[in-house]
Design a protein around this motif. Structure first.
Motif, PDB file in Angstrom:
ATOM      1  N   LEU A  82      -8.691   2.905  -5.773  1.00 32.84           N
ATOM      2  CA  LEU A  82      -9.377   2.972  -7.129  1.00 32.84           C
ATOM      3  C   LEU A  82      -9.154   1.845  -7.855  1.00 32.84           C
ATOM      4  O   LEU A  82      -8.195   1.570  -8.733  1.00 32.84           O
ATOM      5  N   GLY A  83     -10.263   0.902  -8.072  1.00 34.14           N
ATOM      6  CA  GLY A  83     -10.303  -0.399  -8.688  1.00 34.14           C
ATOM      7  C   GLY A  83     -10.879  -0.150 -10.050  1.00 34.14           C
ATOM      8  O   GLY A  83     -11.500   0.997 -10.175  1.00 34.14           O
ATOM      9  N   ALA A 113      -0.001   0.019  -6.566  1.00 33.84           N
ATOM     10  CA  ALA A 113      -0.981  -0.564  -7.317  1.00 33.84           C
ATOM     11  C   ALA A 113      -1.074  -2.166  -7.099  1.00 33.84           C
ATOM     12  O   ALA A 113       0.114  -2.833  -6.856  1.00 33.84           O
ATOM     13  N   VAL A 114      -2.170  -2.610  -7.419  1.00 35.59           N
ATOM     14  CA  VAL A 114      -2.339  -4.029  -7.249  1.00 35.59           C
ATOM     15  C   VAL A 114      -3.131  -4.550  -8.642  1.00 35.59           C
ATOM     16  O   VAL A 114      -3.764  -3.837  -9.230  1.00 35.59           O
ATOM     17  N   HIS A 147       9.746  -4.860 -15.041  1.00 32.63           N
ATOM     18  CA  HIS A 147       8.884  -4.516 -14.056  1.00 32.63           C
ATOM     19  C   HIS A 147       7.428  -5.307 -14.215  1.00 32.63           C
ATOM     20  O   HIS A 147       7.328  -5.528 -15.472  1.00 32.63           O
ATOM     21  N   PRO A 148       6.402  -5.104 -13.296  1.00 37.55           N
ATOM     22  CA  PRO A 148       5.274  -5.840 -13.447  1.00 37.55           C
ATOM     23  C   PRO A 148       4.284  -5.029 -14.518  1.00 37.55           C
ATOM     24  O   PRO A 148       4.606  -3.719 -14.761  1.00 37.55           O
ATOM     25  N   MET A 149       3.421  -5.709 -15.166  1.00 36.31           N
ATOM     26  CA  MET A 149       2.474  -5.329 -15.897  1.00 36.31           C
ATOM     27  C   MET A 149       1.188  -4.863 -15.087  1.00 36.31           C
ATOM     28  O   MET A 149       1.106  -5.546 -14.084  1.00 36.31           O
ATOM     29  N   LEU A 150       0.396  -3.924 -15.630  1.00 35.10           N
ATOM     30  CA  LEU A 150      -1.001  -4.000 -15.086  1.00 35.10           C
ATOM     31  C   LEU A 150      -1.891  -4.385 -16.010  1.00 35.10           C
ATOM     32  O   LEU A 150      -1.906  -4.057 -17.061  1.00 35.10           O
ATOM     33  N   TRP A 151      -2.960  -4.972 -15.278  1.00 37.19           N
ATOM     34  CA  TRP A 151      -3.990  -5.687 -16.258  1.00 37.19           C
ATOM     35  C   TRP A 151      -5.170  -4.813 -16.170  1.00 37.19           C
ATOM     36  O   TRP A 151      -5.907  -4.930 -15.249  1.00 37.19           O
ATOM     37  N   VAL A 157      -5.311   1.138  -8.283  1.00 30.82           N
ATOM     38  CA  VAL A 157      -4.203   2.120  -7.475  1.00 30.82           C
ATOM     39  C   VAL A 157      -4.763   2.712  -6.430  1.00 30.82           C
ATOM     40  O   VAL A 157      -5.964   2.752  -6.288  1.00 30.82           O
ATOM     41  N   SER A 158      -3.773   3.204  -5.603  1.00 27.26           N
ATOM     42  CA  SER A 158      -4.302   3.851  -4.402  1.00 27.26           C
ATOM     43  C   SER A 158      -4.550   5.293  -4.964  1.00 27.26           C
ATOM     44  O   SER A 158      -4.109   5.844  -5.803  1.00 27.26           O
ATOM     45  N   ARG A 159      -5.240   5.995  -4.024  1.00 30.00           N
ATOM     46  CA  ARG A 159      -5.642   7.449  -4.468  1.00 30.00           C
ATOM     47  C   ARG A 159      -4.236   8.401  -4.462  1.00 30.00           C
ATOM     48  O   ARG A 159      -4.048   9.179  -5.523  1.00 30.00           O
ATOM     49  N   GLU A 160      -3.157   8.117  -3.436  1.00 27.02           N
ATOM     50  CA  GLU A 160      -2.023   8.715  -3.448  1.00 27.02           C
ATOM     51  C   GLU A 160      -1.229   8.425  -4.761  1.00 27.02           C
ATOM     52  O   GLU A 160      -0.480   9.418  -5.187  1.00 27.02           O
ATOM     53  N   CYS A 161      -1.488   7.277  -5.064  1.00 30.51           N
ATOM     54  CA  CYS A 161      -0.570   6.726  -6.308  1.00 30.51           C
ATOM     55  C   CYS A 161      -1.134   7.685  -7.700  1.00 30.51           C
ATOM     56  O   CYS A 161      -0.242   8.171  -8.188  1.00 30.51           O
ATOM     57  N   TRP A 162      -2.377   7.503  -7.763  1.00 25.65           N
ATOM     58  CA  TRP A 162      -2.956   8.264  -8.665  1.00 25.65           C
ATOM     59  C   TRP A 162      -2.621   9.904  -8.783  1.00 25.65           C
ATOM     60  O   TRP A 162      -2.305  10.349  -9.906  1.00 25.65           O
ATOM     61  N   ALA A 163      -2.601  10.413  -7.856  1.00 27.46           N
ATOM     62  CA  ALA A 163      -1.965  11.667  -7.881  1.00 27.46           C
ATOM     63  C   ALA A 163      -0.696  12.017  -8.203  1.00 27.46           C
ATOM     64  O   ALA A 163      -0.646  13.186  -8.657  1.00 27.46           O
TER      65      ALA A 163
END
Length: 282
Positions: A82-83, A113-114, A147-151, A157-163
């Motif tokens: 999920l971009g 996540a990336v 820990h890293p930041m998300l921009w 994020v992966s679908r599994e991560c979002w769940a």
């Protein structure tokens, strides 16, 4: 690996067309592009729907706020990845392909996540903008929080991560929703991968705001850490916030005076009282 791209939008008719044009001309096409209209009163929806023949889908979220629009888009998406970008992001033609590569080729295994850095397409001194973004958005946040930041203009994020993180993420005002998401991913033991070559150009319209408007936006940085009980990180964010307001003010004035249409400097724009949101965009 199916990739969905979500674009939250609120009164973005000036930029949404170019954003979507960049998304539908990728060398590796996205499997799904979703624009989440967040109660726009301009032509945002009309412009977005012109891309329906390219597979762009418009959904609506009536709860006001980018976090609600983001959540609605992630919930609607059907992809494995999920971009998420902003309406003033203009991704390069390799962005979707590099996003897929970032998830598939990590030597540590597939990340949750990336994210990556940005530069500013509508101002001069683009290399300095990229340096400043890397420093203040990514390196400083890792330093003060551990820990890293998300921009939000350049992430996935992966679908599994979002769940896993969906019900933990905070809603409401006064927070940076991308930083909030990064905090919760860290607490859940989910890994964020920073990929420097995953770069995207974004508008500098917010940087050209008045000092008052810029502070009003940036104060959500320490508030987000404070909301999560990270007092050390909140204190560090406040120090860097105040330092940045002073150190970057000459750059901010240059942004404010710069006319994106022809690259000239305008004294009228420099002394304008208008907010950054009303800045003309190319």
């Amino acid at each position: 690996m199916r990739i969905s791209v979500i674009v939250p939008a609120y009164n973005e008719e000036a930029v949404i067309g170019r954003c979507l044009e960049a998304l539908v001309t990728q060398t590796v096409p996205a499997d799904e592009i979703i624009v989440v209209d967040n109660n726009s009163s301009d032509r945002t929806v009309e412009v977005a729907e012109q891309f329906s023949e390219h597979g762009v889908r418009v959904v609506r979220e009536t709860r006001q706020g980018v976090v609600y629009a983001r959540n609605r888009g992630f919930d609607e998406a059907t992809g494995d990845i999920l971009g998420r970008i902003d309406s003033d992001t203009m991704v390069g033609p390799e962005w979707v392909g590099r996003l897929a590569e970032a998830f598939a080729t990590d030597p540590k295994g597939m990340p949750a996540a990336v994210t990556g850095p940005s530069w500013f397409y509508d101002i001069p001194m683009r290399r300095f903008g990229l340096f400043a973004h890397r420093l203040f958005c990514h390196q400083v946040n890792r330093l003060i929080s551990g820990h890293p930041m998300l921009w939000g203009s350049n992430m996935a994020v992966s679908r599994e991560c979002w769940a896993k993180v969906r019900d933990h993420a905070c809603t409401g005002t006064g927070l940076w929703e991308d930083l909030d998401l990064a905090v919760h991913l860290h607490r859940l033991g989910l890994r964020v991968r920073y990929v420097d070559r995953l770069r995207v150009p974004v508008s500098a319209r917010r940087i050209g705001a008045t000092t008052r408007d810029l502070y009003s936006y940036l104060k959500a940085w320490p508030q987000t850490y404070r909301r999560h009980g990270q007092r050390r990180a909140a204190g560090g964010a406040m120090v860097f916030l105040l330092f940045g307001l002073v150190a970057l003010r000459p750059f901010s004035l240059l942004v404010r005076a710069h006319t994106p249409y022809d690259g000239t400097l305008s004294l009228g724009r420099l002394f304008s009282r208008s907010s950054s949101a009303s800045r003309p965009l190319p």
